[in-house]
Scaffold this motif. Structure first.
Motif, PDB file in Angstrom:
ATOM      1  N   ILE A 205     -11.647  -4.241  10.651  1.00  0.00           N
ATOM      2  CA  ILE A 205     -12.675  -3.865   9.696  1.00  0.00           C
ATOM      3  C   ILE A 205     -11.969  -3.248   8.498  1.00  0.00           C
ATOM      4  O   ILE A 205     -11.180  -2.301   8.637  1.00  0.00           O
ATOM      5  N   ILE A 206     -12.211  -3.819   7.325  1.00  0.00           N
ATOM      6  CA  ILE A 206     -11.551  -3.379   6.091  1.00  0.00           C
ATOM      7  C   ILE A 206     -12.483  -2.394   5.403  1.00  0.00           C
ATOM      8  O   ILE A 206     -13.646  -2.708   5.127  1.00  0.00           O
ATOM      9  N   VAL A 207     -11.965  -1.200   5.117  1.00  0.00           N
ATOM     10  CA  VAL A 207     -12.799  -0.067   4.749  1.00  0.00           C
ATOM     11  C   VAL A 207     -12.459   0.444   3.348  1.00  0.00           C
ATOM     12  O   VAL A 207     -11.303   0.718   3.029  1.00  0.00           O
ATOM     13  N   GLY A 208     -13.496   0.571   2.527  1.00  0.00           N
ATOM     14  CA  GLY A 208     -13.410   1.289   1.264  1.00  0.00           C
ATOM     15  C   GLY A 208     -14.266   2.532   1.356  1.00  0.00           C
ATOM     16  O   GLY A 208     -15.197   2.607   2.168  1.00  0.00           O
ATOM     17  N   THR A 209     -13.996   3.517   0.522  1.00  0.00           N
ATOM     18  CA  THR A 209     -14.712   4.786   0.613  1.00  0.00           C
ATOM     19  C   THR A 209     -15.134   5.294  -0.754  1.00  0.00           C
ATOM     20  O   THR A 209     -14.596   4.891  -1.786  1.00  0.00           O
ATOM     21  N   ARG A 210     -16.094   6.183  -0.715  1.00  0.00           N
ATOM     22  CA  ARG A 210     -16.469   6.953  -1.891  1.00  0.00           C
ATOM     23  C   ARG A 210     -15.838   8.335  -1.767  1.00  0.00           C
ATOM     24  O   ARG A 210     -15.910   8.961  -0.709  1.00  0.00           O
ATOM     25  N   VAL A 211     -15.187   8.794  -2.828  1.00  0.00           N
ATOM     26  CA  VAL A 211     -14.648  10.150  -2.884  1.00  0.00           C
ATOM     27  C   VAL A 211     -15.249  10.820  -4.117  1.00  0.00           C
ATOM     28  O   VAL A 211     -15.945  10.195  -4.910  1.00  0.00           O
ATOM     29  N   SER A 212     -14.996  12.101  -4.278  1.00  0.00           N
ATOM     30  CA  SER A 212     -15.571  12.792  -5.431  1.00  0.00           C
ATOM     31  C   SER A 212     -14.927  12.282  -6.716  1.00  0.00           C
ATOM     32  O   SER A 212     -13.897  11.601  -6.686  1.00  0.00           O
ATOM     33  N   GLU A 213     -15.542  12.598  -7.844  1.00  0.00           N
ATOM     34  CA  GLU A 213     -15.038  12.117  -9.137  1.00  0.00           C
ATOM     35  C   GLU A 213     -14.455  13.257  -9.964  1.00  0.00           C
ATOM     36  O   GLU A 213     -14.198  13.108 -11.151  1.00  0.00           O
ATOM     37  N   SER A 214     -14.227  14.389  -9.309  1.00  0.00           N
ATOM     38  CA  SER A 214     -13.658  15.548  -9.989  1.00  0.00           C
ATOM     39  C   SER A 214     -12.140  15.551  -9.828  1.00  0.00           C
ATOM     40  O   SER A 214     -11.562  14.686  -9.146  1.00  0.00           O
ATOM     41  N   GLY A 215     -11.499  16.542 -10.424  1.00  0.00           N
ATOM     42  CA  GLY A 215     -10.051  16.649 -10.324  1.00  0.00           C
ATOM     43  C   GLY A 215      -9.556  16.907  -8.921  1.00  0.00           C
ATOM     44  O   GLY A 215      -8.367  16.742  -8.638  1.00  0.00           O
ATOM     45  N   SER A 216     -10.455  17.270  -8.017  1.00  0.00           N
ATOM     46  CA  SER A 216     -10.042  17.559  -6.641  1.00  0.00           C
ATOM     47  C   SER A 216     -10.266  16.381  -5.704  1.00  0.00           C
ATOM     48  O   SER A 216     -10.227  16.536  -4.488  1.00  0.00           O
ATOM     49  N   ALA A 217     -10.463  15.186  -6.244  1.00  0.00           N
ATOM     50  CA  ALA A 217     -10.796  14.018  -5.420  1.00  0.00           C
ATOM     51  C   ALA A 217      -9.664  13.643  -4.475  1.00  0.00           C
ATOM     52  O   ALA A 217      -8.471  13.772  -4.799  1.00  0.00           O
ATOM     53  N   LEU A 218     -10.042  13.148  -3.317  1.00  0.00           N
ATOM     54  CA  LEU A 218      -9.092  12.562  -2.383  1.00  0.00           C
ATOM     55  C   LEU A 218      -8.569  11.237  -2.922  1.00  0.00           C
ATOM     56  O   LEU A 218      -9.082  10.696  -3.907  1.00  0.00           O
ATOM     57  N   LEU A 219      -7.559  10.669  -2.245  1.00  0.00           N
ATOM     58  CA  LEU A 219      -6.987   9.391  -2.636  1.00  0.00           C
ATOM     59  C   LEU A 219      -7.932   8.247  -2.272  1.00  0.00           C
ATOM     60  O   LEU A 219      -8.731   8.353  -1.334  1.00  0.00           O
ATOM     61  N   GLY A 220      -7.818   7.139  -2.981  1.00  0.00           N
ATOM     62  CA  GLY A 220      -8.748   6.025  -2.813  1.00  0.00           C
ATOM     63  C   GLY A 220      -8.185   4.836  -2.062  1.00  0.00           C
ATOM     64  O   GLY A 220      -8.636   3.708  -2.272  1.00  0.00           O
ATOM     65  N   ASP A 221      -7.238   5.041  -1.165  1.00  0.00           N
ATOM     66  CA  ASP A 221      -6.602   3.933  -0.449  1.00  0.00           C
ATOM     67  C   ASP A 221      -7.612   3.043   0.270  1.00  0.00           C
ATOM     68  O   ASP A 221      -8.619   3.518   0.800  1.00  0.00           O
ATOM     69  N   VAL A 222      -7.301   1.742   0.309  1.00  0.00           N
ATOM     70  CA  VAL A 222      -8.071   0.773   1.093  1.00  0.00           C
ATOM     71  C   VAL A 222      -7.361   0.610   2.432  1.00  0.00           C
ATOM     72  O   VAL A 222      -6.133   0.459   2.484  1.00  0.00           O
ATOM     73  N   ARG A 223      -8.146   0.610   3.536  1.00  0.00           N
ATOM     74  CA  ARG A 223      -7.514   0.582   4.859  1.00  0.00           C
ATOM     75  C   ARG A 223      -8.214  -0.409   5.779  1.00  0.00           C
ATOM     76  O   ARG A 223      -9.409  -0.689   5.612  1.00  0.00           O
ATOM     77  N   ALA A 224      -7.465  -0.927   6.722  1.00  0.00           N
ATOM     78  CA  ALA A 224      -8.006  -1.813   7.744  1.00  0.00           C
ATOM     79  C   ALA A 224      -7.753  -1.195   9.112  1.00  0.00           C
ATOM     80  O   ALA A 224      -6.650  -0.698   9.388  1.00  0.00           O
ATOM     81  N   TYR A 225      -8.790  -1.233   9.971  1.00  0.00           N
ATOM     82  CA  TYR A 225      -8.707  -0.655  11.306  1.00  0.00           C
ATOM     83  C   TYR A 225      -9.044  -1.723  12.344  1.00  0.00           C
ATOM     84  O   TYR A 225      -9.827  -2.645  12.089  1.00  0.00           O
TER      85      TYR A 225
END
Length: 720
Positions: A205-225
């Motif tokens: 399953i290939i997963v994309g995510t929503r993270v915050s849009e502020s300066g403290s946002a997490l990384l936006g890596d795309v991952r497969a599990y």
């Protein structure tokens, strides 16, 4: 022909792959995927937006242009059944229907299964830690031994038994995996959700995510599990490490330590036969100031083509260089086949908030229509480094207007003279004007143009795109943060963290997209507000980077329990992720009577023939009441949600703030049928067939644009 910068064709570099050994392979491809690839009868709606191509298309033929007017409600399902619970909620779910069972997400973010013939509930989850996520649906996987539903809720990705809704213990940690693992960085917050359905490929399953849009946002890596164990198979880093492709397009050194975002929040499309997944990526955070990320910022604002087995980059195209306008692609791309220069070509089309359509050869990444790097305005705010050019497609022509000037005001706008006077002090008239201290007009607005509902594509090569044209005005102001300050006043703490959405006066914005906080104590307890700040809710991200003292102080301030001049010791929010500027909000521009200041149409549905790149037709989508309240105006409205197109020549779409579901003739956009929904359908409809009867189903959640909230799914079928 000139093309956008950084178009790479089959780059041999593996950006990053973390391969896992000894994973259970079971079947080489699940029975579910084999059924899709062998083109079985389309009685079901297997995936988000209908299929892996995200076509929003159905080949079912019972409902057609001649009988669509006979549609009547077949069943209604109340997903919560408690009006006090659904107040202020939304539903954006495009349900899936498989073998007579409908799987969806409720207004209070629980997954459920229904008998799709009568709407009777089979099961519903009761997850405690779902983060209040606004979900767009679920993902289905099946093989000869099991059927499972994947459901993103809060920071977790759950694997549920499709027959019972119970988490599957062998997947991850007792049925769920923590999506925050692997995407942290110094000073980042905790906010991550997977609210757009993910993509199955073989046994991953290939997963994309929503993270915050502020300066403290997490990384936006795309991952497969792995779908059985939850074990990580591969990761694609959208913000590269030193030595990786794209690293030179960032500054300072080690951007992954300083910058987050560039995440795949909008969903993705997959060509399973070619084993390629197509992924649009978001803006780097902070969205509206990029002084700490000088350069074009790959792989933010890109369409990526990755090898679905390994995550290896095949090609990419960046649609906005160094984005400082939140102009990331808002929806999954459409995989479509067209005739190009006399050759049948498999293509991928990406719609944008700007009103552009970019069309590429699916294999090589070569644009089917010219894309020209064009000089744009570069006089940004102090410390900003805008890109000198941006890529504009020559064809197709934009599906929205591209500039807002004095001549574009609505003829019946209230206090038009005053509006014109205001505009003289604003920066406007072209695309990509950097936001600064002076108010800047963004048109179409910050959320489109096109938005997350996406476009539908038929088998003849035509794209059907809903869009809106509401101007937004905003500016940048110096942040109140001061790393040397020992304390902050409560009003400054609120302004730094909340005012961009809820307004400095706490009244929200005009159309209700960001709600007022006035009298919030009558709706929420102090404990509930602190919990929302900690975990997020709906489209609101978590503010987990704030200290407990800061969250308590903000809560006390908006409840009017503390004076705005009271001070609090500077805490974890005062870190090196804070921008020196804050933007003053997503201010959609309406007159005092509530009408958009721009001349109609305010919402549209456009048909574009991608064989030729030419528009076939465009119509207003939705109606406003007349100023006297006695009639309606076919002006089009603000809209959220996508269309459904059928082999019988119909387009079904809700999306509008007037709470209607409509059916149009796809040949010319002629209205054939409409009905009023229990609440606005800010979601995309699905269709399916059981025992020869075809149904159209839509989630009616409302809750945006000052429309009432709801919790119902309603299905329609032909009257007997």
């Amino acid at each position: 022909m000139k093309t956008g910068k950084h178009l790479l064709i089959f780059i041999p570099l593996l950006v990053i792959i973390k391969a896992c050994t000894s994973l259970p392979e079971k079947e080489p491809a699940s029975a579910f995927l084999q059924a899709i690839l062998s083109n079985t009868p389309a009685t079901d709606w297997y995936e988000y937006n209908g299929d892996g191509e995200r076509s929003h298309y159905s080949s079912l033929q019972q409902i057609d242009t001649g009988n669509v007017h006979m549609l009547k409600p077949a069943w209604i399902y109340a997903s919560v059944g408690n009006d006090s619970i659904v107040t202020g909620t939304q539903m954006q779910c495009n349900p899936i229907i498989i073998e007579g069972i409908l799987y969806g997400v409720s207004a209070n973010t629980q997954a459920f299964a229904l008998n799709a013939a009568n709407g009777k509930e089979l099961w519903k989850t009761s997850l405690d830690d779902n983060g209040g996520t606004t979900s767009r649906g679920v993902t289905y996987f099946a093989d000869s031994g099991s059927k499972r539903i994947f459901f993103g809720a809060g920071r977790w990705l759950y694997a549920l038994d499709a027959e019972t809704g119970i988490p599957i213990p062998s997947f991850g940690d007792h049925g769920k995996i923590d999506l925050k693992l692997g995407i942290t960085r110094p000073g980042a917050d905790d906010y991550v959700v997977s609210n757009t359905p993910n993509t199955i490929f073989k046994n991953s399953i290939i997963v994309g995510t929503r993270v915050s849009e502020s300066g403290s946002a997490l990384l936006g890596d795309v991952r497969a599990y792995n779908v059985y164990t939850g074990q990580l198979i591969w990761t694609f880093r959208t913000i590269p490490l030193p030595g990786e492709q794209g690293y030179a397009t960032w500054s300072p050194d080690s951007p992954r330590n300083h910058i987050g975002g560039a995440n795949a929040w909008a969903g993705m499309a997959i060509d399973r036969q070619r084993e390629i997944v197509y992924i649009p990526t978001g803006s780097a955070a902070y969205d509206f100031f990029g002084g700490n990320r000088k350069g074009d910022n790959l792989f933010a604002n890109c369409l990526l083509a990755l090898n679905a087995n390994t995550g290896r980059l095949l090609w990419h195209f960046q649609m906005v260089h160094h984005d400082i306008w939140d102009r990331d692609p808002p929806a999954p791309p459409n995989l479509i086949s067209v005739w190009h220069k006399g050759i049948k070509t498999d293509a991928v089309a990406q719609i944008t908030k700007q009103g552009y359509v970019y069309v590429f050869d699916r294999v090589t990444g070569k644009p089917l229509f010219d894309i020209v790097e064009t000089k744009v305005t570069v006089n940004g705010i102090k410390g900003e480094y805008p890109s000198a050019t941006q890529p504009f497609p020559v064809m197709p022509a934009p599906f929205t207007r591209q500039s807002f000037t004095e001549t574009d005001f609505n003829s019946f706008a209230a206090d038009k003279a005053g509006l014109v006077k205001r505009l003289k002090h604003y920066r406007t008239g072209t695309a990509y004007i950097p936001i600064g201290k002076d108010t800047t007009i963004i048109f179409p607005g910050t959320d489109g143009g096109a938005q997350w509902g996406g476009a539908a594509a038929d088998k003849e090569g035509t794209l059907y795109i809903p869009a809106k044209e509401i101007p937004v005005f905003t500016s940048l102001e110096p942040s109140e943060n001061d790393d040397k300050a020992a304390s902050l006043t409560l009003d400054k703490l609120y302004i730094n963290n909340c005012a961009a959405c809820h307004g400095a006066d706490r009244r929200g914005n005009h159309d209700g997209s960001y709600p007022s906080l006035e009298n919030i104590g009558s709706r929420l307890s102090e404990e509930s507000i602190v919990q929302i700040l900690s975990r997020g809710k709906g489209m609101m991200p978590s503010f987990s980077h704030l200290s407990p003292e800061e969250k308590n102080a903000i809560t006390s301030y908006i409840l009017n329990k503390s004076d705005k001049g009271s001070t609090i010791k500077s805490g974890t929010s005062q870190n090196n992720n804070i921008s020196p500027y804050r933007h003053t909000g997503y201010n959609r521009w309406y007159d005092r009577e509530g009408y958009p200041v721009v001349s109609p149409p305010w919402g549209t549905l456009t048909a574009i023939d991608l064989n030729t790149g030419k528009h076939r037709w465009q119509i207003p989508l939705g109606e406003y009441k007349t100023p006297d309240g006695k009639g309606t105006m076919p002006t089009g409205t603000d809209n959220y949600g996508g269309p459904l197109v059928t082999a019988t020549g119909l387009i079904f779409i809700a999306a509008t703030r007037d709470e209607k579901l409509r059916a149009f003739d796809k040949k010319d956009g002629r209205l054939l049928w409409e009905t009023t929904l229990p609440a606005a359908g800010y979601a995309s409809p699905a269709t399916y067939s059981i025992k020869g009867k075809q149904y159209i189903v839509i989630a009616c959640g409302g809750g945006k644009l000052k429309t009432k909230s709801g919790d119902q799914y309603i299905a329609f079928s032909l009257e007997k």
